[in-house]
Write a protein that holds these residues in place. Structure first.
Motif, PDB file in Angstrom:
ATOM      1  N   THR A 427     -15.133  -8.094  84.938  1.00 27.30           N
ATOM      2  CA  THR A 427     -16.468  -7.770  84.413  1.00 27.30           C
ATOM      3  C   THR A 427     -16.387  -6.379  83.789  1.00 27.30           C
ATOM      4  O   THR A 427     -16.714  -5.381  84.432  1.00 27.30           O
ATOM      5  N   PRO A 428     -15.950  -6.285  82.538  1.00 30.26           N
ATOM      6  CA  PRO A 428     -15.756  -4.973  81.903  1.00 30.26           C
ATOM      7  C   PRO A 428     -17.062  -4.220  81.745  1.00 30.26           C
ATOM      8  O   PRO A 428     -18.120  -4.804  81.519  1.00 30.26           O
ATOM      9  N   SER A 429     -16.986  -2.919  81.867  1.00 35.33           N
ATOM     10  CA  SER A 429     -18.150  -2.057  81.695  1.00 35.33           C
ATOM     11  C   SER A 429     -18.645  -2.114  80.256  1.00 35.33           C
ATOM     12  O   SER A 429     -17.862  -2.295  79.309  1.00 35.33           O
ATOM     13  N   THR A 430     -19.950  -1.957  80.098  1.00 31.38           N
ATOM     14  CA  THR A 430     -20.511  -1.885  78.754  1.00 31.38           C
ATOM     15  C   THR A 430     -20.051  -0.623  78.027  1.00 31.38           C
ATOM     16  O   THR A 430     -20.234  -0.505  76.816  1.00 31.38           O
ATOM     17  N   LEU A 431     -19.459   0.324  78.759  1.00 30.04           N
ATOM     18  CA  LEU A 431     -18.902   1.505  78.119  1.00 30.04           C
ATOM     19  C   LEU A 431     -17.663   1.152  77.302  1.00 30.04           C
ATOM     20  O   LEU A 431     -17.263   1.916  76.419  1.00 30.04           O
ATOM     21  N   TYR A 432     -17.052  -0.005  77.601  1.00 29.93           N
ATOM     22  CA  TYR A 432     -15.911  -0.471  76.822  1.00 29.93           C
ATOM     23  C   TYR A 432     -16.434  -1.347  75.688  1.00 29.93           C
ATOM     24  O   TYR A 432     -16.370  -2.574  75.735  1.00 29.93           O
ATOM     25  N   SER A 433     -16.988  -0.705  74.699  1.00 31.72           N
ATOM     26  CA  SER A 433     -17.555  -1.444  73.577  1.00 31.72           C
ATOM     27  C   SER A 433     -17.278  -0.696  72.281  1.00 31.72           C
ATOM     28  O   SER A 433     -16.936   0.494  72.284  1.00 31.72           O
ATOM     29  N   TYR A 434     -17.444  -1.385  71.177  1.00 34.93           N
ATOM     30  CA  TYR A 434     -17.136  -0.840  69.867  1.00 34.93           C
ATOM     31  C   TYR A 434     -17.933   0.430  69.586  1.00 34.93           C
ATOM     32  O   TYR A 434     -17.422   1.386  69.007  1.00 34.93           O
ATOM     33  N   VAL A 436     -19.272   2.647  71.677  1.00 37.53           N
ATOM     34  CA  VAL A 436     -19.177   3.755  72.634  1.00 37.53           C
ATOM     35  C   VAL A 436     -17.816   4.429  72.491  1.00 37.53           C
ATOM     36  O   VAL A 436     -16.777   3.808  72.729  1.00 37.53           O
ATOM     37  N   LEU A 437     -17.812   5.710  72.126  1.00 32.29           N
ATOM     38  CA  LEU A 437     -16.544   6.409  71.957  1.00 32.29           C
ATOM     39  C   LEU A 437     -15.827   6.620  73.284  1.00 32.29           C
ATOM     40  O   LEU A 437     -14.619   6.430  73.381  1.00 32.29           O
ATOM     41  N   ALA A 438     -16.580   7.046  74.319  1.00 35.31           N
ATOM     42  CA  ALA A 438     -16.020   7.239  75.672  1.00 35.31           C
ATOM     43  C   ALA A 438     -14.691   8.001  75.585  1.00 35.31           C
ATOM     44  O   ALA A 438     -14.624   9.079  75.004  1.00 35.31           O
ATOM     45  N   GLY A 439     -13.616   7.419  76.153  1.00 35.40           N
ATOM     46  CA  GLY A 439     -12.332   8.110  76.175  1.00 35.40           C
ATOM     47  C   GLY A 439     -11.714   8.311  74.813  1.00 35.40           C
ATOM     48  O   GLY A 439     -10.759   9.083  74.658  1.00 35.40           O
ATOM     49  N   HIS A 440     -12.254   7.643  73.803  1.00 34.16           N
ATOM     50  CA  HIS A 440     -11.747   7.760  72.438  1.00 34.16           C
ATOM     51  C   HIS A 440     -12.343   8.964  71.709  1.00 34.16           C
ATOM     52  O   HIS A 440     -11.926   9.278  70.598  1.00 34.16           O
ATOM     53  N   GLU A 441     -13.303   9.640  72.356  1.00 35.52           N
ATOM     54  CA  GLU A 441     -14.028  10.710  71.665  1.00 35.52           C
ATOM     55  C   GLU A 441     -13.097  11.835  71.203  1.00 35.52           C
ATOM     56  O   GLU A 441     -13.230  12.334  70.077  1.00 35.52           O
ATOM     57  N   GLN A 442     -12.176  12.245  72.042  1.00 41.14           N
ATOM     58  CA  GLN A 442     -11.277  13.330  71.661  1.00 41.14           C
ATOM     59  C   GLN A 442     -10.397  12.915  70.482  1.00 41.14           C
ATOM     60  O   GLN A 442     -10.249  13.659  69.503  1.00 41.14           O
ATOM     61  N   THR A 443      -9.822  11.717  70.559  1.00 43.03           N
ATOM     62  CA  THR A 443      -8.971  11.229  69.467  1.00 43.03           C
ATOM     63  C   THR A 443      -9.755  11.138  68.165  1.00 43.03           C
ATOM     64  O   THR A 443      -9.263  11.511  67.092  1.00 43.03           O
ATOM     65  N   TYR A 444     -10.978  10.650  68.265  1.00 49.73           N
ATOM     66  CA  TYR A 444     -11.841  10.520  67.085  1.00 49.73           C
ATOM     67  C   TYR A 444     -12.154  11.883  66.492  1.00 49.73           C
ATOM     68  O   TYR A 444     -12.066  12.091  65.278  1.00 49.73           O
ATOM     69  N   GLY A 445     -12.488  12.843  67.358  1.00 55.31           N
ATOM     70  CA  GLY A 445     -12.806  14.181  66.890  1.00 55.31           C
ATOM     71  C   GLY A 445     -11.616  14.850  66.224  1.00 55.31           C
ATOM     72  O   GLY A 445     -11.750  15.491  65.163  1.00 55.31           O
ATOM     73  N   ILE A 446     -10.435  14.703  66.813  1.00 56.28           N
ATOM     74  CA  ILE A 446      -9.225  15.298  66.236  1.00 56.28           C
ATOM     75  C   ILE A 446      -8.953  14.699  64.865  1.00 56.28           C
ATOM     76  O   ILE A 446      -8.611  15.411  63.901  1.00 56.28           O
ATOM     77  N   MET A 447      -9.114  13.376  64.749  1.00 54.09           N
ATOM     78  CA  MET A 447      -8.842  12.685  63.487  1.00 54.09           C
ATOM     79  C   MET A 447      -9.733  13.215  62.364  1.00 54.09           C
ATOM     80  O   MET A 447      -9.251  13.541  61.270  1.00 54.09           O
ATOM     81  N   LEU A 448     -11.034  13.325  62.632  1.00 54.00           N
ATOM     82  CA  LEU A 448     -11.956  13.797  61.604  1.00 54.00           C
ATOM     83  C   LEU A 448     -11.712  15.272  61.285  1.00 54.00           C
ATOM     84  O   LEU A 448     -11.731  15.673  60.110  1.00 54.00           O
ATOM     85  N   ARG A 470     -10.915  21.126  75.860  1.00 51.83           N
ATOM     86  CA  ARG A 470     -12.327  20.845  75.595  1.00 51.83           C
ATOM     87  C   ARG A 470     -12.787  19.619  76.379  1.00 51.83           C
ATOM     88  O   ARG A 470     -13.885  19.594  76.927  1.00 51.83           O
ATOM     89  N   THR A 471     -11.933  18.613  76.447  1.00 54.07           N
ATOM     90  CA  THR A 471     -12.291  17.402  77.189  1.00 54.07           C
ATOM     91  C   THR A 471     -12.458  17.706  78.673  1.00 54.07           C
ATOM     92  O   THR A 471     -13.393  17.208  79.318  1.00 54.07           O
ATOM     93  N   LYS A 472     -11.583  18.532  79.221  1.00 50.17           N
ATOM     94  CA  LYS A 472     -11.717  18.920  80.628  1.00 50.17           C
ATOM     95  C   LYS A 472     -13.015  19.680  80.865  1.00 50.17           C
ATOM     96  O   LYS A 472     -13.693  19.474  81.881  1.00 50.17           O
ATOM     97  N   LEU A 473     -13.360  20.542  79.928  1.00 51.02           N
ATOM     98  CA  LEU A 473     -14.606  21.303  80.040  1.00 51.02           C
ATOM     99  C   LEU A 473     -15.812  20.360  79.983  1.00 51.02           C
ATOM    100  O   LEU A 473     -16.775  20.518  80.739  1.00 51.02           O
ATOM    101  N   ARG A 474     -15.732  19.376  79.104  1.00 42.95           N
ATOM    102  CA  ARG A 474     -16.833  18.404  78.995  1.00 42.95           C
ATOM    103  C   ARG A 474     -16.946  17.581  80.274  1.00 42.95           C
ATOM    104  O   ARG A 474     -18.044  17.373  80.789  1.00 42.95           O
ATOM    105  N   GLU A 475     -15.824  17.116  80.799  1.00 47.42           N
ATOM    106  CA  GLU A 475     -15.855  16.297  82.011  1.00 47.42           C
ATOM    107  C   GLU A 475     -16.343  17.092  83.212  1.00 47.42           C
ATOM    108  O   GLU A 475     -16.916  16.520  84.152  1.00 47.42           O
ATOM    109  N   ALA A 476     -16.141  18.398  83.198  1.00 52.35           N
ATOM    110  CA  ALA A 476     -16.623  19.242  84.294  1.00 52.35           C
ATOM    111  C   ALA A 476     -18.149  19.294  84.331  1.00 52.35           C
ATOM    112  O   ALA A 476     -18.731  19.682  85.352  1.00 52.35           O
TER     113      ALA A 476
END
Length: 502
Positions: A427-434, A436-448, A470-476
């Motif tokens: 039963t995958p989380s709704t956070l795993y969806s097209y 929602v950036l979630a864990g992809h946010e850092q990769t996406y930000g670096i790319m742009l 930055r990701t560690k700071l955000r997760e904190a």
């Protein structure tokens, strides 16, 4: 309208001169600023249907200055209410709310409660937008009814209602080379397809978080309630309701709290399994009997909760932009007539704004763009970065794929990676969806940002740095939010009352 088309179909390159931004929330405001100050376009304007900027952070009722209690904004009842509520406190620290090239978001006055309030966030957005409202490039009370793609690269026809003139709204038509849709996520509530939900809605016994306005003054006192969902909205409603309703508040959850949605343990809140179906007692009136409510919730673990008065749904939203009508690429224009279809539809699965390159450019006509089509942990800064990327792409400083098929490659890869991720869970989380950036946010930000800095090296230290640190700071922030909730709860106890929004 421009004398020549803003798009050259031979190369797929867009060079718009006149750009309209739709939506005066956080994403639209920073997009308008970036197009205006980092671009060199002939004309950039923003239209907002409400009478003030701020989007979800502009509450639909008078707001009092917390310093002296004076009302700073009084409006008539709006047609498009915000999902915000009095006393709302955010989950993002000021550092991640500050726009680049603009004064930093001010720190809160209480270091033990460092997350800004609704009022503080709206004040920052109003200050950011003020010079553009004053110079007329932001137009308020302008409701966009239709955005229609024109053939042969002739831009976009915009139909609006001007609510500044009369109660009925004056119909206005304009033509623009390019359009940015920044209409946010909070227009279309997402209801679960659980059996019986429609019956609850018809009976007025189901209430979505979009219309939550706090626990006082709505007759919730002493009621037996069920809250569905344990993301931010569900957690807020359960915590606030627990102070006034019959104990316990039942909170239906599919899985333990995700760290990004902090909540305190509360003996007045009982976590229960997902709901299988809802039924209503046939012998109770629409308000329920005097002794107990009329709703029964049957759970997936076989238990039943009877006598429920109201069910509150914190189940999210769908991003819709049906007012944007595009040329149907599957059924092209024939005999000189346009075949226009809404860009978003329930048939598109998984649900998304389809055919976007990097969640921004519409692949079949890059003179249409979306900012804010994703859900991010730090939406203000993602919108800042994404709209800077868009500005430079439309100026020709950042290259992008020149054919629709090549521009669609990003969507294909994203859909494939999400499908693979979801396949790992029963039963995958709704956070795993097209969306929602979630864990992809850092990769996406670096790319742009890499694209932006290659075109404009001077922006390297202006825009946020997307990195592991930055990701560690955000997760904190998640731990900090729990600490602030504990502090506010203790403060409420010491004061012997309720602090709204706590």
């Amino acid at each position: 309208m421009s004398d020549s088309p803003p798009i050259a179909y031979a190369t797929g390159v867009v060079r718009p001169r006149r750009i309209l931004v739709i939506g005066g929330g956080p994403t639209g405001l920073v997009t308008h600023r970036n197009l205006t100050q980092r671009g060199s376009f002939d004309r950039v304007e923003l239209v907002e249907r409400r009478d003030d900027v701020g989007g979800a952070w502009y509450l639909d009722q008078p707001i009092a200055d917390p310093n002296d209690g004076t009302v700073i904004k009084v409006t008539n009842k709006p047609r498009w209410p915000s999902p915000a509520y009095p006393g709302l406190v955010g989950n993002v620290l000021p550092h991640f709310l500050s726009y680049s090239g603009h004064p930093s978001f001010p720190e809160t006055k209480d270091p033990k409660q460092p997350f800004p309030s609704l009022w503080e966030t709206h004040a920052y957005l109003r200050g950011f937008a003020k010079p553009f409202v004053e110079n007329g490039s932001i137009r308020l009370n302008m409701e966009v009814v239709k955005v229609e793609e024109q053939d042969e690269g002739k831009g976009w026809k915009i139909t609006m209602k001007d609510w500044n003139d009369g109660k009925e709204g004056k119909v206005v038509e304009e033509f623009w080379d390019a359009v940015v849709v920044a209409n946010g996520w909070y227009d279309t509530p997402l209801w679960p397809d659980t059996e019986g939900v429609d019956i609850l809605k018809e009976a007025g016994l189901a209430k979505h978080a979009k219309w939550w306005r706090g626990q006082y003054g709505f007759g919730y006192e002493g009621k037996k309630v069920l809250v569905v969902g344990n993301a931010n909205s569900g957690n807020d409603m359960a915590a606030q309701l627990s102070t006034v309703v019959k104990s316990p508040v039942y909170q239906s959850v599919r899985r333990p709290n995700f760290p990004g949605f902090p909540a305190l343990a509360d003996e007045k809140i009982q976590k229960v399994a997902p709901v299988l179906r809802y039924t209503l007692s046939p012998d109770a009136d629409s308000q329920g009997s005097d002794s107990e409510g009329r709703i029964t919730a049957e759970l997936t673990d076989g238990t039943k909760i009877t006598g429920i008065d109201l069910v509150f749904f914190g189940t999210g939203y769908k991003h819709r932009a049906d007012f944007v009508r595009i040329l149907d690429v599957t059924n092209p224009t024939t005999e000189g007539s346009q075949n226009l279809v809404p860009i978003t539809a329930d048939e598109v699965q998984p649900h998304r704004v389809p055919s976007l390159h990097r969640h921004i450019l519409y692949a079949h006509n890059p003179s249409l763009a979306f900012i804010g089509s994703t859900l991010a942990y730090t939406p203000f800064t993602i919108a800042d970065l994404g709209s800077t990327w868009l500005t430079l792409a439309w100026l020709g400083e950042i290259p992008y794929p020149q054919t629709p098929s090549d521009r669609l490659a990003y969507e294909r890869e994203r859909l494939s990676s999400i499908e693979q991720l979801r396949s790992q869970f029963e039963t995958p989380s709704t956070l795993y969806s097209y969306n929602v950036l979630a864990g992809h946010e850092q990769t996406y930000g670096i790319m742009l940002k890499e694209d932006v800095v290659q075109a404009r090296p001077e922006l390297k230290d202006v825009l946020p740095e997307w990195s592991d640190d930055r990701t560690k700071l955000r997760e904190a922030m998640f731990k900090t939010k729990v600490q602030s909730l504990e502090y506010t709860k203790e403060l409420r106890k010491r004061q012997g009352g309720v602090i709204e929004g706590a």
